[in-house]
Design an enzyme around this catalytic site. Structure first.
Site, PDB file in Angstrom:
ATOM      1  N   SER A 304       0.815  -1.211   0.000  1.00  0.00           N
ATOM      2  CA  SER A 304       0.000   0.000   0.000  1.00  0.00           C
ATOM      3  C   SER A 304       0.856   1.271   0.000  1.00  0.00           C
ATOM      4  O   SER A 304       1.524   1.565  -0.978  1.00  0.00           O
ATOM      5  CB  SER A 304      -0.966  -0.047   1.191  1.00  0.00           C
ATOM      6  N   ASP A 315       9.741   5.404 -10.508  1.00  0.00           N
ATOM      7  CA  ASP A 315       9.320   6.050 -11.746  1.00  0.00           C
ATOM      8  C   ASP A 315      10.120   7.318 -12.020  1.00  0.00           C
ATOM      9  O   ASP A 315      10.406   7.639 -13.183  1.00  0.00           O
ATOM     10  CB  ASP A 315       7.833   6.396 -11.683  1.00  0.00           C
ATOM     11  N   LYS A 329      -0.812  -4.223  -3.075  1.00  0.00           N
ATOM     12  CA  LYS A 329      -2.088  -3.653  -2.660  1.00  0.00           C
ATOM     13  C   LYS A 329      -2.188  -2.240  -3.215  1.00  0.00           C
ATOM     14  O   LYS A 329      -1.601  -1.311  -2.682  1.00  0.00           O
ATOM     15  CB  LYS A 329      -2.229  -3.631  -1.137  1.00  0.00           C
TER      16      LYS A 329
END
Length: 433
Positions: A304, A315, A329
């Site tokens: 999460s 990224d 998740k």
């Protein structure tokens, strides 16, 4: 499906039900409970409601023991939510209070984050410095029984409620670990769990270690303070951000921690059916650790909010993600209080990394895979060196510099040791540029 007021007020043609059920279906939603952003009307599925009413009536008349209407309806609501996904749940008063306590960071329990997979209750991660972590519970341990109660008959929330309790009371778990055929029985003593989410230390002079065990509202502030302390005597030459076995937490806190290392660009965004579930978080120029070489450790217990941080840094190519694939998740839950003191935990959105990746049921794949292991130092006896030879020439520049002190963590943590080695290699390459 989200119901509008008009849906609830739809005519009950051909509906056979108890007076209680008919009253419930005819009652309008209070204004506070009406969902925002829903447009349009749909008719109630009368055939399914008729079947529901028929089941309700047969249970009332024929079940071996008498069951009151409130219990049957609450059980129906539990089932309605539990069948949506593993994270949505109906919370009674005790469960709702328990969730609020854990959000505030203090409760009586053993310090464990659990979830369900394939109908089995499974450890997602033990929280640092709690009875669960000291007893050696690991991510993906399957919990078979809680104080003798089989977990396959319990909802996730019921299992959590059973594990909570008065500090000092005993809790007996039967677990099955991957690769083992025989279950283990573990007895733990509940404690007041005060989850301190941030720890730090220097692994070696100039190389910091920042451990975040979960994301609470004050985690970004605490992490910023830890970075300042580690860099007080000399600038950091590298940092290991340890998110292993971090089950997640507050979305805004995850964005705040990522912002400590990013000075621009998107961190995370969410998308859901309702307008108020669509959010985005971007980095600010106030970045205390903008240029510090960074390695982020993740594993199967990183979930999460931990995956939000790892995904944003990956990224944006801000650091090297090392370890093993994360939990996966990628959903956001909202806690919705109800007028009777109970509540809902409802999945309302999915989150996406800056490049538009949803990691739901996928996870973050590390840039460098390093599996869990133990570092053992071979007993290599010191051989003869130049300094041992009689009449050797002295080094005019002075004696060799002694190796700095290093953290005891490195002795037992192979992944952490490899992260430190990578940081040193990155610094060597950077100096050659």
């Amino acid at each position: 499906m989200t119901r509008t007021v008009n849906e609830v007020l739809a005519p009950a043609k051909r509906l056979v039900a108890t007076p209680l059920l008919l009253t419930l279906l005819a009652a309008p939603l209070p204004a506070a409970a009406q969902p925002a952003g829903v447009v349009g009307e749909e008719e109630l599925p009368l055939e399914e409601i008729q079947t529901f009413a028929e089941v309700f009536e047969r249970i009332k008349r024929g079940y071996v023991e008498e069951v009151d209407d409130a219990t049957l309806l609450r059980n129906a609501m539990r089932g309605m939510l539990s069948e949506l996904d593993p994270h949505s749940a109906y919370l009674d008063v005790d469960e709702y209070q328990s969730l609020r306590e854990s959000t505030q960071g203090e409760f009586g329990g053993i310090g464990i984050e659990v979830g369900t997979e394939g109908g089995q209750l499974m450890v997602i991660t033990p929280i640092d410095d709690t009875p669960a972590s000291r007893a050696g519970l690991l991510a993906r341990d399957v919990i078979l029984t809680i104080d003798g109660t089989p977990t396959d008959s319990l909802s996730l929330q019921e299992a959590v409620t059973l594990m909570r309790g008065e500090p000092g009371s005993a809790l007996r778990l039967e677990i099955l670990r991957a690769g083992e055929e025989t279950p283990r029985e573990i007895t733990l003593a509940r404690e007041v769990i005060r989850s301190e989410s941030v720890k730090h230390e220097l692994l070696e002079p100039g190389y910091g270690y920042l451990r975040i065990s979960q994301f609470q509202s004050r985690t970004p502030e605490q992490a910023s303070q830890a970075l300042a302390r580690m860099g007080r005597d000399r600038p950091l030459e590298g940092l290991v951000l340890d998110l292993r076995n971090n089950p997640g937490g507050v979305l805004q806190a995850a964005a705040g921690v990522a912002d400590l290392f990013l000075d621009s660009g998107l961190i995370v965004y969410t998308e859901g059916r309702l307008a108020n579930t669509e959010m985005s978080f971007s980095a600010t120029t106030s970045t205390p650790a903008r240029d510090v070489p960074l390695v982020v450790l993740i594993n199967g217990g990183s979930a999460s909010a931990a995956e939000i941080v790892a995904g944003a840094l990956q990224d944006q190519r801000r650091g090297v993600i090392m370890g093993t694939e994360s939990f996966g998740k990628g959903s956001v839950q909202q806690i919705m209080p109800l007028g009777n003191g109970e509540g809902l935990k409802l999945t309302t959105a999915l989150y996406y990394t800056p490049n538009g990746r949803s990691i739901q049921a996928q996870g973050i794949v590390p840039d460098v895979e390093v599996v869990r292991g133990r570092l053992e130092v071979a007993d290599e006896r010191r051989g003869l060196r130049e300094i041992d030879l009689e009449g050797h020439l002295d080094n005019q520049a002075g004696s060799a510099q002694a190796r700095g002190e290093f953290s005891e963590r490195l002795r037992d943590d192979y992944q952490l040791s490899e992260a430190l080695n990578l940081l040193k290699a990155l610094n060597v390459v950077d100096r050659r540029r």
